[in-house]
Design a protein around this motif. Structure first.
Motif, PDB file in Angstrom:
ATOM      1  N   PRO A 145       0.863  -1.231   0.303  1.00  0.00           N
ATOM      2  CA  PRO A 145       0.025   0.107   0.240  1.00  0.00           C
ATOM      3  C   PRO A 145       1.170   1.170  -0.320  1.00  0.00           C
ATOM      4  O   PRO A 145       2.056   1.345   0.385  1.00  0.00           O
ATOM      5  CB  PRO A 145      -0.664  -0.316   1.138  1.00  0.00           C
ATOM      6  CG  PRO A 145      -0.107  -0.931   2.388  1.00  0.00           C
ATOM      7  CD  PRO A 145       0.452  -1.595   1.219  1.00  0.00           C
ATOM      8  N   CYS A 148      -7.360  -0.904   9.526  1.00  0.00           N
ATOM      9  CA  CYS A 148      -6.106  -1.135   9.975  1.00  0.00           C
ATOM     10  C   CYS A 148      -5.605  -2.208  10.705  1.00  0.00           C
ATOM     11  O   CYS A 148      -5.721  -1.900  12.120  1.00  0.00           O
ATOM     12  CB  CYS A 148      -4.967  -0.685   9.911  1.00  0.00           C
ATOM     13  SG  CYS A 148      -3.010  -0.916   9.200  1.00  0.00           S
ATOM     14  N   THR A 188      -2.698  -3.605  12.238  1.00  0.00           N
ATOM     15  CA  THR A 188      -1.243  -3.375  12.991  1.00  0.00           C
ATOM     16  C   THR A 188      -1.040  -1.760  13.169  1.00  0.00           C
ATOM     17  O   THR A 188      -0.061  -1.385  13.825  1.00  0.00           O
ATOM     18  CB  THR A 188      -0.577  -3.946  12.018  1.00  0.00           C
ATOM     19  OG1 THR A 188      -0.522  -3.637  11.076  1.00  0.00           O
ATOM     20  CG2 THR A 188      -0.730  -5.347  12.127  1.00  0.00           C
ATOM     21  N   ALA A 236      -1.042   0.312  10.476  1.00  0.00           N
ATOM     22  CA  ALA A 236      -0.177   0.658  10.719  1.00  0.00           C
ATOM     23  C   ALA A 236      -0.314   1.707   9.248  1.00  0.00           C
ATOM     24  O   ALA A 236       0.136   2.671   8.720  1.00  0.00           O
ATOM     25  CB  ALA A 236       0.809  -0.584   8.643  1.00  0.00           C
ATOM     26  N   LEU A 237      -1.600   2.384   9.254  1.00  0.00           N
ATOM     27  CA  LEU A 237      -2.106   3.636   8.994  1.00  0.00           C
ATOM     28  C   LEU A 237      -1.859   4.521  10.082  1.00  0.00           C
ATOM     29  O   LEU A 237      -3.152   4.786  10.589  1.00  0.00           O
ATOM     30  CB  LEU A 237      -3.067   3.180   8.593  1.00  0.00           C
ATOM     31  CG  LEU A 237      -2.993   2.310   7.132  1.00  0.00           C
ATOM     32  CD1 LEU A 237      -4.359   1.786   6.610  1.00  0.00           C
ATOM     33  CD2 LEU A 237      -2.643   2.850   5.849  1.00  0.00           C
ATOM     34  N   CYS A 288       2.933  -2.942   8.255  1.00  0.00           N
ATOM     35  CA  CYS A 288       1.982  -4.096   7.341  1.00  0.00           C
ATOM     36  C   CYS A 288       1.992  -5.448   7.456  1.00  0.00           C
ATOM     37  O   CYS A 288       3.306  -5.606   6.767  1.00  0.00           O
ATOM     38  CB  CYS A 288       2.013  -2.729   6.064  1.00  0.00           C
ATOM     39  SG  CYS A 288       1.055  -3.604   4.771  1.00  0.00           S
ATOM     40  N   ILE A 289       1.237  -5.981   7.367  1.00  0.00           N
ATOM     41  CA  ILE A 289       0.970  -7.314   7.155  1.00  0.00           C
ATOM     42  C   ILE A 289       0.276  -7.837   5.903  1.00  0.00           C
ATOM     43  O   ILE A 289       0.047  -9.290   5.585  1.00  0.00           O
ATOM     44  CB  ILE A 289       0.297  -8.041   8.658  1.00  0.00           C
ATOM     45  CG1 ILE A 289      -0.609  -7.974   8.323  1.00  0.00           C
ATOM     46  CG2 ILE A 289       1.017  -8.093   9.617  1.00  0.00           C
ATOM     47  CD1 ILE A 289      -1.582  -8.560   9.005  1.00  0.00           C
ATOM     48  N   CYS A 302      -3.048  -8.069   4.472  1.00  0.00           N
ATOM     49  CA  CYS A 302      -4.385  -8.441   4.924  1.00  0.00           C
ATOM     50  C   CYS A 302      -5.112  -7.814   3.714  1.00  0.00           C
ATOM     51  O   CYS A 302      -6.011  -8.220   3.609  1.00  0.00           O
ATOM     52  CB  CYS A 302      -4.874  -7.840   6.218  1.00  0.00           C
ATOM     53  SG  CYS A 302      -4.632  -6.245   6.735  1.00  0.00           S
ATOM     54  N   TYR A 303      -4.862  -6.802   3.465  1.00  0.00           N
ATOM     55  CA  TYR A 303      -4.938  -6.041   1.925  1.00  0.00           C
ATOM     56  C   TYR A 303      -6.493  -5.588   2.504  1.00  0.00           C
ATOM     57  O   TYR A 303      -7.860  -4.892   2.102  1.00  0.00           O
ATOM     58  CB  TYR A 303      -5.976  -7.047   0.857  1.00  0.00           C
ATOM     59  CG  TYR A 303      -4.837  -7.412  -0.111  1.00  0.00           C
ATOM     60  CD1 TYR A 303      -4.631  -7.122  -0.943  1.00  0.00           C
ATOM     61  CD2 TYR A 303      -3.787  -8.355   0.239  1.00  0.00           C
ATOM     62  CE1 TYR A 303      -3.305  -7.506  -1.894  1.00  0.00           C
ATOM     63  CE2 TYR A 303      -2.865  -8.401  -0.251  1.00  0.00           C
ATOM     64  CZ  TYR A 303      -2.646  -8.262  -1.664  1.00  0.00           C
ATOM     65  OH  TYR A 303      -1.458  -8.412  -2.503  1.00  0.00           O
ATOM     66  N   CYS A 331      -7.450  -2.828   3.342  1.00  0.00           N
ATOM     67  CA  CYS A 331      -7.489  -1.114   3.458  1.00  0.00           C
ATOM     68  C   CYS A 331      -7.551  -0.974   1.670  1.00  0.00           C
ATOM     69  O   CYS A 331      -7.506   0.056   0.285  1.00  0.00           O
ATOM     70  CB  CYS A 331      -6.502  -0.326   3.944  1.00  0.00           C
ATOM     71  SG  CYS A 331      -4.576  -1.016   2.733  1.00  0.00           S
ATOM     72  N   TRP A 361      -2.076   1.043  -4.383  1.00  0.00           N
ATOM     73  CA  TRP A 361      -1.096   0.079  -4.695  1.00  0.00           C
ATOM     74  C   TRP A 361       0.067  -0.463  -4.812  1.00  0.00           C
ATOM     75  O   TRP A 361      -0.530  -0.702  -6.228  1.00  0.00           O
ATOM     76  CB  TRP A 361      -1.971  -1.563  -4.748  1.00  0.00           C
ATOM     77  CG  TRP A 361      -1.884  -2.160  -3.647  1.00  0.00           C
ATOM     78  CD1 TRP A 361      -0.809  -3.381  -3.569  1.00  0.00           C
ATOM     79  CD2 TRP A 361      -2.114  -3.027  -2.487  1.00  0.00           C
ATOM     80  NE1 TRP A 361      -0.518  -4.287  -3.030  1.00  0.00           N
ATOM     81  CE2 TRP A 361      -1.336  -3.835  -2.036  1.00  0.00           C
ATOM     82  CE3 TRP A 361      -2.449  -1.949  -0.964  1.00  0.00           C
ATOM     83  CZ2 TRP A 361      -1.708  -4.668  -0.534  1.00  0.00           C
ATOM     84  CZ3 TRP A 361      -3.182  -3.128  -0.059  1.00  0.00           C
ATOM     85  CH2 TRP A 361      -2.117  -4.031   0.428  1.00  0.00           C
TER      86      TRP A 361
HETATM   87  S1  SF4 Z   1      -2.283  -3.625   3.768  1.00  0.00           S
HETATM   88 FE1  SF4 Z   1      -3.466  -4.621   6.197  1.00  0.00          FE
HETATM   89  S2  SF4 Z   1      -1.799  -4.370   7.315  1.00  0.00           S
HETATM   90 FE2  SF4 Z   1      -1.055  -3.182   5.046  1.00  0.00          FE
HETATM   91  S3  SF4 Z   1      -1.759  -1.111   5.351  1.00  0.00           S
HETATM   92 FE3  SF4 Z   1      -3.748  -2.276   5.008  1.00  0.00          FE
HETATM   93  S4  SF4 Z   1      -5.233  -2.839   6.386  1.00  0.00           S
HETATM   94 FE4  SF4 Z   1      -2.974  -1.567   7.370  1.00  0.00          FE
END
Ligand code: SF4
Length: 254
Positions: free
Chosen positions: A33, A50, A52, A54-55, A69-70, A72-73, A75, A85
């Motif tokens: 992302p 999100c 974790t 991360a945002l 960021c893990i 997870c998609y 976002c 992306w």
């Molecule tokens: S992909 Fe998941 S972990 Fe990464 S920024 Fe988006 S919501 Fe957060």
């Protein structure tokens, strides 16, 4: 004839030409992302999804902390205004220009991999670097089972309490000059696991990290990019550094 060669001829799959040529085979990278300008309301919706943290919203921007960021998609899928992306894989960052190895080490580097409590995903991507498609031997990188012959300590996982001492012992056994690579969200920030009751917030809490590779897991070419960056054969972003305990105690003996 080797069975790998026969399989390659049958399927038409050959070893990647990266870094001599761009690699854009399908599925080569899950992407990452991207930070982007957003309204506060949109940012809040995405930041809440999100898992974790991360945002983060700042100055009209929704900023992505790639170390957390893990992939997870959450976002990017199932939301009205998904985050942009990127599709590449050259994600490695160096901690200061001094992270690059001296010239003499550029074509034959040995890597000691330490699983410091990873879930298996990052370790699997490291393993793939030895398969016929990535074949990292062709660019001068070799895995070694002993730290005494290693130039690079490649660490995956958040560094659990039980792995802290073995990790430090492996590092101390390596000859100088030596470098430390942290690969994957757990190694960079603790990821989903740390900091917690049995694990810390990543490798930099224990050792000075020279190269950071985000991703959960980072694809093999992102790890290869880190190796090429540390030998000065590929450009990478530079993060202000150093960080970590070894840095406080005099760095990685450069
Ligand atoms: S992909 Fe998941 S972990 Fe990464 S920024 Fe988006 S919501 Fe957060």
């Amino acid at each position: 004839m080797s069975r790998w060669v026969i399989k390659g001829l049958r399927t038409g799959i050959v070893t990647t030409r990266y870094p001599a040529r761009e690699e854009n085979a399908p599925g080569i990278s899950p992407g990452l992302p991207q930070s982007s300008a957003r309204s506060d309301a949109d940012s809040e919706v995405l930041a809440l999804r999100c898992p974790t943290d991360a945002l983060r919203q700042a100055d009209g921007q929704l900023k992505v902390d790639r170390a957390r960021c893990i992939h997870c998609y959450r976002c990017a899928r199932g939301v009205a205004k998904p985050i942009p992306w990127e599709t590449g894989f050259e994600w490695a960052s160096l901690r200061g220009k001094s992270s690059v190895f001296p010239n003499a080490f550029q074509r034959s580097l040995h890597i000691r991999v330490v699983d410091a409590g990873d879930c298996g995903a990052c370790l699997n991507e490291v393993k793939l670097l030895n398969n016929p498609f990535y074949n990292m031997h062709r660019v001068g990188f070799f895995i070694t089972p002993t730290p005494r012959k290693a130039d690079i300590l490649l660490v995956v996982g958040p560094v659990t309490d039980h792995m802290k001492t073995p990790l430090l012992k492996a590092y101390e056994a390596m000859p100088t000059p030596k470098r430390v690579m942290a690969a994957g969200a757990c190694a960079l920030s603790g990821g989903l696991f740390g900091p917690g009751f049995v694990t810390g917030p990543g490798v930099a809490d224990v050792l000075s990290v020279d190269v950071e590779i985000p991703g959960c897991p980072p694809p093999p070419l992102a790890i290869l990019h880190g190796l090429l960056a540390i030998t000065g054969r590929r450009q990478a972003d530079t993060i202000p550094g150093p960080a970590g305990i070894a840095a406080k105690e005099g760095g990685n003996e450069r």
